[in-house]
Design a protein around this motif. Structure first.
Motif, PDB file in Angstrom:
ATOM      1  N   THR A 140       0.063  -0.841  -9.769  1.00 23.94           N
ATOM      2  CA  THR A 140      -0.621  -0.279  -8.611  1.00 23.94           C
ATOM      3  C   THR A 140      -2.119  -0.332  -8.852  1.00 23.94           C
ATOM      4  OG1 THR A 140       1.236   1.190  -8.159  1.00 23.94           O
ATOM      5  CG2 THR A 140      -0.846   1.743  -7.129  1.00 23.94           C
ATOM      6  N   ALA A 168      -2.165   0.124  -4.129  1.00 18.63           N
ATOM      7  CA  ALA A 168      -1.119  -0.759  -3.626  1.00 18.63           C
ATOM      8  C   ALA A 168      -0.500  -1.487  -4.810  1.00 18.63           C
ATOM      9  CB  ALA A 168      -1.698  -1.771  -2.634  1.00 18.63           C
ATOM     10  N   HIS A 207       0.793  -1.219   0.000  1.00 18.63           N
ATOM     11  CA  HIS A 207       0.000   0.000   0.000  1.00 18.63           C
ATOM     12  C   HIS A 207       0.832   1.279   0.000  1.00 18.63           C
ATOM     13  CE1 HIS A 207      -3.175  -2.812   1.470  1.00 18.63           C
ATOM     14  NE2 HIS A 207      -3.909  -2.026   0.708  1.00 18.63           N
ATOM     15  N   TRP A 240       1.015  -8.587  -3.134  1.00 22.56           N
ATOM     16  CA  TRP A 240       1.787  -7.360  -2.966  1.00 22.56           C
ATOM     17  C   TRP A 240       3.276  -7.613  -3.193  1.00 22.56           C
ATOM     18  CZ3 TRP A 240      -2.135  -4.973  -3.807  1.00 22.56           C
ATOM     19  CH2 TRP A 240      -3.262  -4.863  -2.993  1.00 22.56           C
TER      20      TRP A 240
END
Length: 365
Positions: free
Chosen positions: A280, A289, A181, A336
């Motif tokens: 992102t 994120a 994030h 992520w």
């Protein structure tokens, strides 16, 4: 021998390396291993309850007597209108159906920040770091009085200055290459967080590269700067230090360590990802994120600007992501990872720290 800096001397670190706090992916075992090897291990506590925070801190201390840190999300508990929630649930229903599930309104949107903050003060970690927002000067002073060194996350120079103004001990300059994030909390040209949080446009305007951001922050501040974003090896560490950082924060580099808390599907995706495979997105959590592109990102691409903000969307997709993890399906996980993901090395944390030290020495010779 590597020369020390004010921040490594203050924190008692042998190496200028901070393990990125990766909420949901880090573990006490990972934090302790990094700290024991001379860096600063971190616990991402943004989604931990106060009791879980206390338990995790105790486990790190059981494993090592070295310094470690804890990170929180600065946020308020939302009160979304029913129409917003219903529209989000309807949007997610086809994805849930693939796992034989029906999306439901969660029992809570997020942990209560005030309660988490009290648990953090009581835990007295060496470092207390924050993202998504900014503390008051009084909150910073409370943590410092408890013996914690306070680090604020900044994605722009204005945010870095804001943290310095409330008395933070250091700033983590998080470039757009960073995985996970974005920590943006100010609108461009303003010195206070906007009501309701930053807009999508604010996040786009705050996508500053690590090299530029670190140099700007080092020039603008009198407090130490920690560089974050795309740093995966000793050469990257040396480069950040040359630009004025006193340490680096590395998250993606530690994700592939066996001590991290990610599952098999996530690990496989990390090892197969290429240099241009991250993007992102807001679709998983409602806050931009960076992660590895997958099916869920592609299917909801058209909804990037309309999904509800964090933590609402994050809570609504939680059960879906857990089901995907249990099924071993990376196509519906929030994978992520930063732009350096192609350089991950699946080594135990202690071994990775030793390699990074050797690379840094070679790059600094």
């Amino acid at each position: 021998m590597l020369s020390s800096s004010p921040i490594t001397a203050r924190l008692g670190l042998a190496l200028p390396i901070v393990q990125g706090p990766m909420t949901g992916s880090d573990t006490p075992a990972l934090a302790a291993a990094v700290s024991q090897a001379g860096g600063l291990g971190m616990l991402g506590c943004g989604m931990r309850s106060p009791a879980a925070m206390t338990e995790a801190a105790a486990e790190v201390r059981r494993r090592t007597d070295k310094p470690f840190g804890m990170n929180l999300f600065v946020q308020t508990t939302p009160t979304p209108d029913e129409a917003t929630v219903l529209a989000a649930l309807q949007r997610l229903a086809p994805l849930y159906a693939e796992f034989g599930l029906v999306p439901e309104r969660p029992a809570q949107w997020c942990e209560d920040f005030a309660a988490q903050f009290e648990a953090l003060v009581a835990a007295r970690p060496t470092v207390a770091s924050f993202t998504f927002g900014i503390l008051s000067a009084a909150q910073v002073a409370r943590l410092q009085a408890a013996g914690s060194y306070v680090i604020g996350t900044a994605t722009t120079v204005a945010e870095a200055r804001a943290w310095a103004a409330v008395g933070a001990d250091a700033v983590c300059a998080s470039g757009m290459e960073s995985g996970g994030h974005r920590g943006t909390f100010l609108s461009p040209g303003h010195d206070a967080p906007p009501p309701g949080g930053p807009s999508v446009d604010d996040f786009e305007a705050s996508m500053v590269g690590t090299l530029t951001l670190v140099r700007q922050c080092a020039d603008a501040l009198s407090i130490p700067v920690i560089a974050a974003g795309g740093i995966m090896d000793g050469r990257g560490i040396a480069g950040a230090l040359a630009l004025g950082a006193q340490a680096v924060q590395m998250g993606t580099a530690f994700l592939a360590c066996p001590e991290s808390g990610i599952g098999p599907a996530y690990r496989t995706a990390l090892t197969q990802a290429g240099a241009t495979d991250t993007r992102t997105t807001r679709i998983f959590s409602g806050r931009p994120a960076r992660g590895i592109v997958n099916t869920m990102m592609d299917r909801l691409r058209a909804d990037e600007r309309t999904v509800p903000p964090y933590p609402i969307q994050n809570a609504l997709t939680g059960a879906l992501r857990r089901a995907a993890a249990q099924a071993g399906r990376a196509d519906h996980l929030s994978l992520w990872a930063g732009q350096g993901v192609a350089q991950v090395r699946p080594l135990p944390a202690a071994e990775l720290m030793a390699v990074l030290e050797q690379e840094l020495q070679a790059a600094s010779a």
